[in-house]
Enzyme design. Sequence first.
Site, PDB file in Angstrom:
ATOM      1  N   MET A 109      41.884  21.185  19.501  1.00 54.93           N
ATOM      2  CA  MET A 109      40.942  20.792  18.501  1.00 54.93           C
ATOM      3  C   MET A 109      41.596  20.301  17.229  1.00 54.93           C
ATOM      4  O   MET A 109      41.020  20.413  16.172  1.00 54.93           O
ATOM      5  CB  MET A 109      39.974  21.929  18.210  1.00 54.93           C
ATOM      6  CG  MET A 109      40.617  23.190  17.686  1.00 54.93           C
ATOM      7  SD  MET A 109      39.394  24.478  17.618  1.00 54.93           S
ATOM      8  CE  MET A 109      39.768  25.126  16.023  1.00 54.93           C
ATOM      9  N   PRO A 110      42.776  19.751  17.318  1.00 54.58           N
ATOM     10  CA  PRO A 110      43.385  19.255  16.079  1.00 54.58           C
ATOM     11  C   PRO A 110      42.663  18.025  15.531  1.00 54.58           C
ATOM     12  O   PRO A 110      42.105  17.230  16.280  1.00 54.58           O
ATOM     13  CB  PRO A 110      44.811  18.892  16.478  1.00 54.58           C
ATOM     14  CG  PRO A 110      44.954  19.177  17.898  1.00 54.58           C
ATOM     15  CD  PRO A 110      43.652  19.612  18.454  1.00 54.58           C
ATOM     16  N   PHE A 111      42.694  17.912  14.228  1.00 50.26           N
ATOM     17  CA  PHE A 111      42.222  16.723  13.529  1.00 50.26           C
ATOM     18  C   PHE A 111      43.429  16.159  12.808  1.00 50.26           C
ATOM     19  O   PHE A 111      44.088  16.867  12.036  1.00 50.26           O
ATOM     20  CB  PHE A 111      41.105  17.081  12.539  1.00 50.26           C
ATOM     21  CG  PHE A 111      40.628  15.905  11.747  1.00 50.26           C
ATOM     22  CD1 PHE A 111      39.944  14.868  12.365  1.00 50.26           C
ATOM     23  CD2 PHE A 111      40.859  15.829  10.391  1.00 50.26           C
ATOM     24  CE1 PHE A 111      39.503  13.774  11.642  1.00 50.26           C
ATOM     25  CE2 PHE A 111      40.418  14.737   9.649  1.00 50.26           C
ATOM     26  CZ  PHE A 111      39.738  13.711  10.283  1.00 50.26           C
TER      27      PHE A 111
ATOM     28  N   ASP B  96      40.895  15.908  23.707  1.00 49.59           N
ATOM     29  CA  ASP B  96      40.666  16.429  22.349  1.00 49.59           C
ATOM     30  C   ASP B  96      41.349  15.509  21.342  1.00 49.59           C
ATOM     31  O   ASP B  96      42.334  15.867  20.705  1.00 49.59           O
ATOM     32  CB  ASP B  96      41.210  17.854  22.255  1.00 49.59           C
ATOM     33  CG  ASP B  96      40.729  18.581  21.025  1.00 49.59           C
ATOM     34  OD1 ASP B  96      40.103  17.957  20.160  1.00 49.59           O
ATOM     35  OD2 ASP B  96      41.001  19.796  20.923  1.00 49.59           O
TER      36      ASP B  96
ATOM     37  N   THR C 233      45.535  19.265  11.249  1.00 47.64           N
ATOM     38  CA  THR C 233      44.689  20.425  11.013  1.00 47.64           C
ATOM     39  C   THR C 233      44.334  20.986  12.382  1.00 47.64           C
ATOM     40  O   THR C 233      43.824  20.260  13.246  1.00 47.64           O
ATOM     41  CB  THR C 233      43.413  20.028  10.251  1.00 47.64           C
ATOM     42  OG1 THR C 233      43.787  19.381   9.031  1.00 47.64           O
ATOM     43  CG2 THR C 233      42.559  21.243   9.931  1.00 47.64           C
TER      44      THR C 233
END
Length: 142
Positions: free
Chosen positions: A1-3, A39, A73
């Site tokens: 789930m990294p941004f 993701d 993030t």
Amino acid sequence: MPFIRVSYMEQQYESRQLEQISQTIMEALIQHFHVPEDDLFQVFHAHKREEFFYNRNYLNIERSNGLLFIQITCKSGRTVEQKRSLYDTLATKLSTAVPMRKEDVFIVLLETEFEDWSFGNGVAQMLQRREGREVSDGASED
């Protein structure tokens, strides 16, 4: 789930190089942080010269106008070794794939918790997954 946010000085990279940067970051995240292949959430920001500031020699690392700021993030919980391996892999692979200078790969990792994410619909999907609740487009947090 990294941004992922990638900032760079405009006209330093062509669109195919930006695509290569994106792919390289994703491959490294899959390898070192075990991120699912689908993701993928990344944004790239080109800045005018007068909007882009950095120290050319901080910590005795000689940077150029090809500097990339890569902000990742992600959920907390990775080991120091995973982080170090990610940093090394990104610098090494970007230097050959783009190509660019390893000195110009600046990475910042920001760690969050499940409650800090909503992937749409105003729902904290990762909290629902952790609680064993079904995650769907119309799910509610009730």
